[in-house]
Design a protein around this motif. Structure first.
Motif, PDB file in Angstrom:
ATOM      1  N   ALA B 227      13.331 -96.693   9.530  1.00 50.47           N
ATOM      2  CA  ALA B 227      13.836 -97.642   8.542  1.00 50.47           C
ATOM      3  C   ALA B 227      15.236 -97.267   8.076  1.00 50.47           C
ATOM      4  O   ALA B 227      16.117 -98.120   7.937  1.00 50.47           O
ATOM      5  N   LEU B 260       5.199-106.671   3.028  1.00 46.26           N
ATOM      6  CA  LEU B 260       6.046-106.359   1.880  1.00 46.26           C
ATOM      7  C   LEU B 260       6.281-104.863   1.729  1.00 46.26           C
ATOM      8  O   LEU B 260       7.389-104.430   1.374  1.00 46.26           O
ATOM      9  N   ILE B 261       5.279-104.057   2.009  1.00 43.77           N
ATOM     10  CA  ILE B 261       5.431-102.613   1.810  1.00 43.77           C
ATOM     11  C   ILE B 261       6.590-102.084   2.655  1.00 43.77           C
ATOM     12  O   ILE B 261       7.358-101.232   2.213  1.00 43.77           O
ATOM     13  N   TYR B 264       9.986-103.027   1.139  1.00 46.99           N
ATOM     14  CA  TYR B 264      10.376-102.146   0.038  1.00 46.99           C
ATOM     15  C   TYR B 264      10.931-100.820   0.570  1.00 46.99           C
ATOM     16  O   TYR B 264      11.861-100.254  -0.001  1.00 46.99           O
ATOM     17  N   VAL B 265      10.357-100.333   1.656  1.00 46.36           N
ATOM     18  CA  VAL B 265      10.894 -99.113   2.271  1.00 46.36           C
ATOM     19  C   VAL B 265      12.352 -99.361   2.686  1.00 46.36           C
ATOM     20  O   VAL B 265      13.232 -98.533   2.422  1.00 46.36           O
ATOM     21  N   PHE B 267      14.363-101.643   1.444  1.00 51.10           N
ATOM     22  CA  PHE B 267      15.207-101.855   0.263  1.00 51.10           C
ATOM     23  C   PHE B 267      15.642-100.527  -0.342  1.00 51.10           C
ATOM     24  O   PHE B 267      16.794-100.383  -0.791  1.00 51.10           O
ATOM     25  N   ALA B 268      14.734 -99.555  -0.356  1.00 52.37           N
ATOM     26  CA  ALA B 268      15.094 -98.244  -0.905  1.00 52.37           C
ATOM     27  C   ALA B 268      16.305 -97.684  -0.155  1.00 52.37           C
ATOM     28  O   ALA B 268      17.222 -97.125  -0.758  1.00 52.37           O
ATOM     29  N   SER B 284      18.471-108.416  -7.175  1.00 49.27           N
ATOM     30  CA  SER B 284      17.879-108.214  -5.854  1.00 49.27           C
ATOM     31  C   SER B 284      16.690-109.118  -5.617  1.00 49.27           C
ATOM     32  O   SER B 284      16.140-109.708  -6.560  1.00 49.27           O
TER      33      SER B 284
ATOM     34  N   ILE C   5       9.467 -98.024   8.729  1.00 46.38           N
ATOM     35  CA  ILE C   5       9.136 -96.870   7.895  1.00 46.38           C
ATOM     36  C   ILE C   5       9.957 -95.682   8.371  1.00 46.38           C
ATOM     37  O   ILE C   5      10.558 -95.719   9.454  1.00 46.38           O
ATOM     38  N   ASN C   6       9.973 -94.639   7.568  1.00 44.38           N
ATOM     39  CA  ASN C   6      10.662 -93.415   7.966  1.00 44.38           C
ATOM     40  C   ASN C   6       9.689 -92.412   8.568  1.00 44.38           C
ATOM     41  O   ASN C   6      10.023 -91.716   9.518  1.00 44.38           O
ATOM     42  N   VAL C  11       5.327 -93.389   3.746  1.00 43.32           N
ATOM     43  CA  VAL C  11       5.435 -94.823   3.473  1.00 43.32           C
ATOM     44  C   VAL C  11       5.262 -95.178   2.001  1.00 43.32           C
ATOM     45  O   VAL C  11       6.073 -95.894   1.417  1.00 43.32           O
ATOM     46  N   VAL C  12       4.187 -94.670   1.411  1.00 43.16           N
ATOM     47  CA  VAL C  12       3.879 -95.087   0.043  1.00 43.16           C
ATOM     48  C   VAL C  12       4.983 -94.639  -0.913  1.00 43.16           C
ATOM     49  O   VAL C  12       5.483 -95.428  -1.729  1.00 43.16           O
ATOM     50  N   ASP C  14       8.124 -93.910  -0.203  1.00 43.42           N
ATOM     51  CA  ASP C  14       9.368 -94.641   0.073  1.00 43.42           C
ATOM     52  C   ASP C  14       9.304 -96.063  -0.486  1.00 43.42           C
ATOM     53  O   ASP C  14      10.265 -96.569  -1.067  1.00 43.42           O
ATOM     54  N   ALA C  15       8.163 -96.716  -0.292  1.00 45.87           N
ATOM     55  CA  ALA C  15       8.027 -98.096  -0.786  1.00 45.87           C
ATOM     56  C   ALA C  15       8.110 -98.121  -2.310  1.00 45.87           C
ATOM     57  O   ALA C  15       8.710 -99.032  -2.888  1.00 45.87           O
ATOM     58  N   ARG C  17       9.791 -96.056  -4.166  1.00 43.58           N
ATOM     59  CA  ARG C  17      11.217 -95.909  -4.503  1.00 43.58           C
ATOM     60  C   ARG C  17      11.892 -97.272  -4.416  1.00 43.58           C
ATOM     61  O   ARG C  17      12.708 -97.643  -5.273  1.00 43.58           O
ATOM     62  N   GLY C  18      11.564 -98.013  -3.369  1.00 44.37           N
ATOM     63  CA  GLY C  18      12.151 -99.341  -3.202  1.00 44.37           C
ATOM     64  C   GLY C  18      11.751-100.283  -4.322  1.00 44.37           C
ATOM     65  O   GLY C  18      12.577-101.023  -4.854  1.00 44.37           O
ATOM     66  N   MET C  19      10.477-100.232  -4.700  1.00 42.41           N
ATOM     67  CA  MET C  19      10.019-101.095  -5.801  1.00 42.41           C
ATOM     68  C   MET C  19      10.761-100.771  -7.085  1.00 42.41           C
ATOM     69  O   MET C  19      11.174-101.674  -7.818  1.00 42.41           O
ATOM     70  N   ALA C  21      13.648 -99.441  -7.418  1.00 41.38           N
ATOM     71  CA  ALA C  21      15.055 -99.843  -7.310  1.00 41.38           C
ATOM     72  C   ALA C  21      15.198-101.359  -7.424  1.00 41.38           C
ATOM     73  O   ALA C  21      16.172-101.868  -7.969  1.00 41.38           O
ATOM     74  N   ALA C  22      14.220-102.087  -6.909  1.00 44.90           N
ATOM     75  CA  ALA C  22      14.327-103.553  -6.895  1.00 44.90           C
ATOM     76  C   ALA C  22      13.940-104.175  -8.232  1.00 44.90           C
ATOM     77  O   ALA C  22      14.411-105.263  -8.555  1.00 44.90           O
ATOM     78  N   HIS C  23      13.098-103.504  -8.989  1.00 40.78           N
ATOM     79  CA  HIS C  23      12.571-104.117 -10.207  1.00 40.78           C
ATOM     80  C   HIS C  23      12.807-103.221 -11.422  1.00 40.78           C
ATOM     81  O   HIS C  23      12.000-102.333 -11.705  1.00 40.78           O
ATOM     82  N   GLU C  55       0.002-104.937  -0.522  1.00 43.06           N
ATOM     83  CA  GLU C  55       1.092-105.449  -1.350  1.00 43.06           C
ATOM     84  C   GLU C  55       1.208-106.972  -1.233  1.00 43.06           C
ATOM     85  O   GLU C  55       1.018-107.500  -0.154  1.00 43.06           O
ATOM     86  N   PRO C  56       1.528-107.663  -2.337  1.00 44.19           N
ATOM     87  CA  PRO C  56       1.960-107.144  -3.636  1.00 44.19           C
ATOM     88  C   PRO C  56       0.852-106.520  -4.494  1.00 44.19           C
ATOM     89  O   PRO C  56       1.181-105.888  -5.471  1.00 44.19           O
ATOM     90  N   PRO C 320       6.646-108.833 -10.417  1.00 44.31           N
ATOM     91  CA  PRO C 320       7.340-109.071  -9.145  1.00 44.31           C
ATOM     92  C   PRO C 320       6.594-110.036  -8.226  1.00 44.31           C
ATOM     93  O   PRO C 320       7.198-110.812  -7.500  1.00 44.31           O
TER      94      PRO C 320
END
Ligand SMILES: Nc1ncnc2c1ncn2[C@@H]1O[C@H](COP(=O)(O)OP(=O)(O)O)[C@@H](O)[C@H]1O
Ligand SMILES: Nc1ncnc2c1ncn2[C@@H]1O[C@H](COP(=O)(O)OP(=O)(O)O)[C@@H](O)[C@H]1O
Ligand SMILES: [Mg+2]
Ligand SMILES: [Mg+2]
Ligand SMILES: [Mg+2]
Ligand SMILES: [Mg+2]
Lengths: 204, 326, 326, 204
Positions: B227, B260-261, B264-265, B267-268, B284, C5-6, C11-12, C14-15, C17-19, C21-23, C55-56, C320
């Motif tokens: 990602a 979605l999960i 979000y990865v 987006f981070a 965003s 994913i990385n 995964v969890v 990282d996701a 972190r994205g959530m 950052a986004a919200h 998700e969501p 969200p």
């Protein structure tokens, strides 16, 4: 020649497009979005219906308006406008020379609307050579049968010549260099439609 | 191919029946989706449209603060002029109509034909062309319209809702487009119902860079690393075209088949990239908004905000696909 | 397997972190997602949680009018008591906390342990068990909790927001569950990041009936005929368990990999089915809400509305994943 | 026996679970959600770390609390509570008979929490027979080595016996009749953990 010839051509073209549908889809999947076969088949079915409904007007004009109204995508308005321009350019009775001039008018319409020129890897690369071959044949005094055959051959060769080209118009242009190595679907369908013209010319 | 459809040819009509049943705020007539509440007198009408298969774009964005009507074509096929003409005439509230058109030969041709043939309503057009994967040049078809379409529809919609006149709404729309850039990456090809098999084959360890939203192949393939690397490729392309600075609206958009999960990865990673460039994500959106049927992958769209666009973005919107403030 | 994913194990995190950052409205701390605004004094706190990959659900439903905190576990693995204890203590505004728990052995065990070990806060628990594909009996683990979780979280959340006391919020939650039924169908298996290959193999012409939301196989396989037939199978199962009548809230939910256009096709069929039974869909939701990673397929959840539940459903919500009224 | 034995068993079990991870994942994919291997491997890695950190308390209690706190899922609290109950039942020094009694206490805790009984196709179908075999061996005066070996054999047989069963507890129960024909993943991991016990017993 008259309206009946145009109707016969359109019927033949509809059959050719239906038969070639999968091939056009495959070509458009390679360098486009895979809908060219479905688009034209849907459009020409509608053309058949419109002609069968027996409305007034030159069949080519009817077909053109139908394609514009029913197909969508790039090919709908392009083919539609070309056929409409052709229909408008033809009197009730016409000669092969009249037909060739009308054909050129149709091709010009594609170039104008699509802002494209030959070499851009579009239907114009089949239609342009076909128009010139038609004019040349007429100038050399060829009859309908021979003139249409030479036009069809030129269209086929033109379509084949799109294979190495890098597209500059239409969706294929998004692929850049990767568009090379594939025949343009619109050029291929143009060749089919010109083949239909030759077939009808041969039995007219 | 397994799809939740009844027949390949019937997908669009069936889905529109579903939309109409699910959303009493929408009215579907002759393959055009309208606000059920009808045209708003004195308000500029907004009409968009394009091939289907990009849901919720466009029909999911019909409603208060966004579109007045959407014209869905067949799958990946632009709508026909008849739809656009009908939509334009129906939504005109006397202040004229803005056509929001993604830059594709088919879309522009059909909208142009429609604009020429529309009687009564004054029509302005904005072309959306945000995809940096495509070279913008006089000798090409120009950049494609992708994710920024949502931004343009939202911002122009907010302006129209506030009673802004047509030329101004068109200016805002063009400004939103001018300030936006996108880049898309596919992990898998989509499968159109008509074709029944994937548009392109992609080996299990490769991704396709620079894809559009019609299942067309991209510019090149590279091995799938992760990602972070993909986010970087996309953001490098965006940043290379229009350097990142200041306040940004960033959308990480799924192509339809990506959960979605995973978005979000991504987006981070995108947010970290933006920060590293000294810019800021101030608004965003993460989700499946401008899709390609069942394709797996994502696109990033970045819009350089100014006060006006921020205000228009924040304004209330009430559509099936985007809703806040009411 | 290609995923955005990385690393499978990351995964969890990282996701999340994205959530975050986004919200800006969310706060993520020690793998728990909170409202950034903190606990609301005098309001019953709502905590839910479960394995990630849906998700969501749940973290996307944290916010005004819904949850106060969500505890995401690893992919398809219930959260651990520490997360739940921390969340419960943090969101208690003095009026007690409701645990909304999907009925799975892992979820119930971990939430029970947490409730036992939580100090300070009064805790009530509602078990969600809406999936009619599973037999409800003393001699089984009982029905699974699936789509109705969203309804329970929304309705109980609205009640809590209105200052309703804990016992009443718990009653509303149980009532929403009692009146809801679900059934799910998979077109494809999902692939967990850890396994890297599909959980089950499904031939290209078969669908799996009665699947849950963890990629577990269903009760049986049948040939894939079309959207109408599948909608009928799902609705027959729901109707067979709790006959359809009156006013219904209906969700056609995607499993994560199914595009919206197909969900609308299914919704059209579901709505027609409901009408044919003499009942009415008065509220609806179409989209990917309670997912199974990248699985293709759908579930239908039906809730028998009464005036109270309708009012609670319509109440404003700002999360969200679900937002209206503000 | 003392704490060192318990630590050695837990270390051995951690290794066994890491090695058997793929097999547990495959079993859980067939009738569950495919995470049992990952869950236990993650849990026992944490146990290793907790033991290495050298905190106070009976190693089994430490391990139990760690599994409860770090694993999640069904198996985390079940195995965790069982180990915690075992640890609490053991004095600083203990005999094989003490161990057998503590083991039974752990198994009882699984049954209580899981509201399950033997025949439900769960870990209990391996743990229950193992507890009985252990008690029987102790009653017959067997030493640690033999007793643990007999317990491990009983667990393996118990796990194998879950294959034809129709699950009534846990995720596999959702499959109804389709759960038959597959070994229960929790029973399989229990057999691995008992094998680890036998291995440590053999070299103690
Ligand atoms: N600007 C253009 N000028 C001329 N022909 C074009 C142009 N753009 C596209 N075409 C032709 O249209 C064909 C594609 O038609 P079709 O697949 O039906 O539409 P779409 O590209 O909208 O999916 C191309 O193969 C090309 O021959
Ligand atoms: N109620 C129960 N009682 C005893 N053991 C159970 C129960 N439910 C599940 N198990 C055991 O747990 C195992 C599954 O563990 P795991 O896959 O880690 O958790 P999950 O089912 O939450 O994904 C099953 O194979 C079974 O042996
Ligand atoms: Mg095409
Ligand atoms: Mg197209
Ligand atoms: Mg699990
Ligand atoms: Mg499991």
């Amino acid at each position: 020649m008259d309206a009946a010839f145009c109707t016969a051509w359109l019927e033949e073209a509809a059959g050719a497009v239906a038969e070639g549908r999968e091939r056009l889809t495959a070509l458009d999947s390679a360098i486009g979005d895979g809908d060219h076969g479905a688009n034209l088949d849907r459009g020409f079915s509608e053309v058949r219906q419109a002609l069968a409904a027996g409305g007034a007007g030159q069949p080519l004009t009817v077909a053109g308006v139908t394609l514009i109204r029913k197909v969508g995508g790039a090919s709908g308005p392009l083919y539609g406008s070309a056929l409409r321009a052709m229909g408008k350019a033809l009197a009730e009775e016409f000669t092969v020379a009249d037909f060739a001039a009308a054909f050129q008018a149709g091709v010009d319409e594609v170039a104008r609307l699509g802002k494209a020129e030959e070499g851009d890897k579009t239907m114009l690369d089949a239609l342009g050579p076909a128009a010139r071959a038609l004019a040349l044949a007429v100038g050399e005094g060829a009859g309908a049968r021979e003139a249409f055959e030479r036009a069809a051959r030129a269209a086929r060769e033109g379509a084949a010549a799109t294979v190495p080209m890098v597209a500059r118009k239409g969706r294929a242009s998004y692929l850049g260099e990767r568009s090379a190595g594939h025949e343009d679907p619109g050029a291929a369908s143009s060749a089919m439609i010109l083949d239909a013209l030759a077939a009808v010319g041969a039995r007219w | 191919m397994k799809k939740l459809i009844n027949s390949p040819g019937g997908v669009v009509g069936d889905a529109l029946r579903g939309m109409a049943a699910a959303h009493p705020s929408l009215l579907v007539r002759d393959q055009v989706v309208y606000r059920a509440s009808g045209p708003v007198a004195g308000k500029v009408g907004l009409v968009s449209g394009g091939g289907s298969g990009h849901e919720p774009l466009h029909a999911g964005f019909v409603g208060y603060g966004m579109l007045d009507a959407a014209c869905p074509g067949e799958i990946f096929t632009s709508p026909v002029p008849d739809q656009i003409i009908a939509a334009t005439q129906a939504v005109d509230g006397g202040a004229g109509v803005l056509h929001i058109v993604k830059n594709y030969t088919g879309d522009t041709l059909n909208f142009e034909l429609a604009a020429d043939l529309t009687e009564g309503a004054e029509v302005a057009t904005v072309l959306v062309d945000d995809d940096v994967a495509v070279q913008d040049s006089l000798y090409t078809a120009g950049r494609r319209g992708t994710g920024a379409t949502l931004f343009v529809e939202k911002m122009a919609g907010a302006a129209a809702e506030q009673g802004t006149p047509l030329t101004e709404v068109a200016r805002v729309a063009a400004e939103a487009d001018r300030r936006s850039r996108s880049f898309g990456i596919a992990l898998t090809s989509c499968t159109t119902p008509a074709a029944g098999k994937p548009t392109f084959d992609l080996p299990d360890d490769q991704v396709e860079l620079g894809v559009g939203i019609h299942g067309e192949p991209g510019r090149r393939r590279v091995p799938h690393t992760g990602a972070r690397e993909l986010a970087e490729v996309a953001m490098d392309a965006v940043h290379g075209d229009l350097p990142l600075y200041g306040d940004l609206l960033v959308m990480v958009n799924g192509m339809g088949g990506t959960p979605l999960i995973e978005l979000y990865v991504v987006f981070a990673e995108v947010e970290a990239y933006v920060r590293a460039k000294g810019a800021r994500v101030t608004r965003s959106l993460v989700g499946n908004y401008v899709t390609s049927l069942d394709m797996q992958g994502f696109s990033v769209t970045v819009c350089h905000l100014d006060d006006e666009l921020t205000r228009l973005w924040d304004a209330p919107v009430e559509t099936p696909g985007l809703r806040w403030g009411r």
